[in-house]
Design a protein around this motif. Structure first.
Motif, PDB file in Angstrom:
ATOM      1  N   GLY A 172      -3.851  -2.764  -3.546  1.00 30.44           N
ATOM      2  CA  GLY A 172      -4.589  -2.249  -2.395  1.00 30.44           C
ATOM      3  C   GLY A 172      -3.685  -1.982  -1.208  1.00 30.44           C
ATOM      4  O   GLY A 172      -4.066  -1.278  -0.270  1.00 30.44           O
ATOM      5  N   ASP A 173      -2.476  -2.539  -1.246  1.00 27.34           N
ATOM      6  CA  ASP A 173      -1.491  -2.292  -0.194  1.00 27.34           C
ATOM      7  C   ASP A 173      -0.587  -1.118  -0.521  1.00 27.34           C
ATOM      8  O   ASP A 173       0.313  -0.785   0.243  1.00 27.34           O
ATOM      9  N   GLY A 174      -0.811  -0.490  -1.710  1.00 21.02           N
ATOM     10  CA  GLY A 174      -0.007   0.654  -2.099  1.00 21.02           C
ATOM     11  C   GLY A 174       1.303   0.302  -2.778  1.00 21.02           C
ATOM     12  O   GLY A 174       2.077   1.203  -3.134  1.00 21.02           O
ATOM     13  N   VAL A 175       1.566  -0.999  -2.981  1.00 19.87           N
ATOM     14  CA  VAL A 175       2.824  -1.428  -3.604  1.00 19.87           C
ATOM     15  C   VAL A 175       2.657  -1.499  -5.122  1.00 19.87           C
ATOM     16  O   VAL A 175       1.702  -2.093  -5.625  1.00 19.87           O
ATOM     17  N   MET A 176       3.600  -0.915  -5.855  1.00 23.94           N
ATOM     18  CA  MET A 176       3.569  -0.930  -7.322  1.00 23.94           C
ATOM     19  C   MET A 176       4.249  -2.183  -7.835  1.00 23.94           C
ATOM     20  O   MET A 176       5.281  -2.618  -7.303  1.00 23.94           O
ATOM     21  N   PHE A 177       3.664  -2.780  -8.896  1.00 20.38           N
ATOM     22  CA  PHE A 177       4.286  -3.946  -9.511  1.00 20.38           C
ATOM     23  C   PHE A 177       3.833  -4.060 -10.964  1.00 20.38           C
ATOM     24  O   PHE A 177       2.841  -3.463 -11.382  1.00 20.38           O
TER      25      PHE A 177
END
Length: 390
Positions: A172-177
């Motif tokens: 939801g923060d736009g960070v890919m993991f």
């Protein structure tokens, strides 16, 4: 002479007073407090009530006071990926134009779209394409965007709230993991006060590997006393024209028709549940009113993909799995889960940036005893008392 000196001293005193006033004004506008740029003023980037929800309102430069408060701001719903704007779907459906383009009358007071009529573009005249499910659908937003646009009704694996591939998430923060879990394991993707979503992982571990290659084979959406399961069937050889998708509602298999409206729906304790085909096979849109919407696609691991990544998959299993994009409504600020926690307003991602595969841990916190269990070390969701599990 004395009179001249007096005038000079008076002029010098007035100059000093003016300089002090200018300095005081600049301090009020550019530092802390209620200035126009950083405190509770009008610049959205620095004010928790601004469009981007950045800053704390008490910093010397707004964006600098971020320890423990990054992206938190003072309000909810401004964070990218989190859709808590109640005006978004607050509209009445009007009679379509003669061309068939649907019209929507926005009625949310306080919205920039209030009392406006949004018309679907000619390219996608309706929210739900008829006959040809491969057409784009009309997406109406009566909230801050105030628009009717055409979009594919398929998961966007690079968009917010996506879960695809060898489980790769975009939070939801736009960070890919990446979160690998474990072959045969079940993990809480989202766990909140009124919603839990678990995922079942399938996988393989080729000789010489130190970890499993994994994919999400099934999802269980739990709310109130109900459970909706969407799963990819095990298939030996993949065929795009054969449906490899199975859906169960409270333990019973349901059939989603392929003709007509191509949908199945029910009212569960006054909360509508909808499963709609967005293609003839292997693609559905799922919506649990007031909680979550999912766009899901079933896909295999192809021969070329298997070769490139050296998965060493057996010839009798296509490893059909789910690609999913979630859109949540009314998540709490304490939401948990592998993906859910990334929607917290104060969340700061711990993953290492700038590497090919930024890894997220937490298997021990989010592993559940089964696909249908809401129990894990960090889980928040609780079934009503007296509920009998599936």
């Amino acid at each position: 002479m004395a009179s001249g000196k007096s005038y000079i001293w008076v002029a010098f005193f007035v100059f000093l007073m003016g300089t002090e006033a200018v300095l005081a004004a600049n301090k009020g506008n550019n530092s802390s407090g209620n200035g126009n740029n950083d405190g509770n003023g009008n610049k959205g980037d620095d004010n928790g009530n601004g469009h981007n929800g950045k800053g704390n309102g008490n910093a010397n430069k707004g964006d600098d006071n971020r320890k423990g408060n990054k992206d938190k701001g003072n309000g909810k719903g401004n964070k990218k990926g989190k859709d808590d704007d109640p005006h978004t779907t607050d509209y009445d459906v009007l009679t379509p134009l003669p061309s068939g383009q649907e019209r929507h009358f926005c009625k949310g007071k306080g919205s920039p779209c209030y009392f406006k009529t949004l018309v679907c573009p000619a390219e996608c005249p309706g929210k739900k394409p008829k006959k040809n499910k491969r057409n784009k659908g009309c997406f109406v937003n009566c909230g801050s965007k105030c628009e009717a646009t055409c979009k594919w009704r398929k998961p966007n694996c690079d968009g917010y709230g996506s879960l695809c591939y060898d489980p790769r998430f975009v939070g939801g923060d736009g960070v890919m993991f990446y979160f690998h879990g474990a072959k045969g394991g079940n993990f809480a993707i989202v766990s909140d006060d009124n919603l839990q979503i678990n995922a079942h992982f399938i996988g393989t571990r080729p000789e010489g590997r130190t970890r499993d290659y994994t994919w999400v084979q099934a999802l269980a959406v739990m709310f109130d006393t109900h459970t909706l399961v969407i799963a990819a069937n095990r298939v030996m050889h993949w065929d795009d024209n054969v449906d490899a998708l199975s859906i169960r509602w409270n333990g019973e298999a349901i059939d989603v028709p392929t003709d007509g409206d191509a949908e199945w729906k029910t009212n569960a304790d006054e909360r509508q549940v909808l499963v709609e085909r967005t293609d003839d096979t292997n693609n559905v849109r799922v919506k649990v009113a007031g909680l979550v919407e999912l766009h899901i696609k079933v896909r295999p691991i192809g021969k070329e993909e298997n070769k490139v990544h050296n998965y060493q998959l057996p010839d009798d299993d296509a490893f059909a799995h789910l690609e999913t994009q979630f859109k949540f409504t009314n998540l709490s600020d304490l939401v948990e889960g592998v993906l859910g926690k990334t929607y917290r307003p104060d969340y700061v991602s711990p993953v290492k940036r700038g590497v090919p595969m930024p890894m997220m841990g937490g298997e021990d916190k989010y592993q559940t005893p089964s696909l249908y269990s809401p129990l894990c070390k960090a889980c928040r969701f609780q079934r009503p008392s007296g509920f009998a599990s599936i």
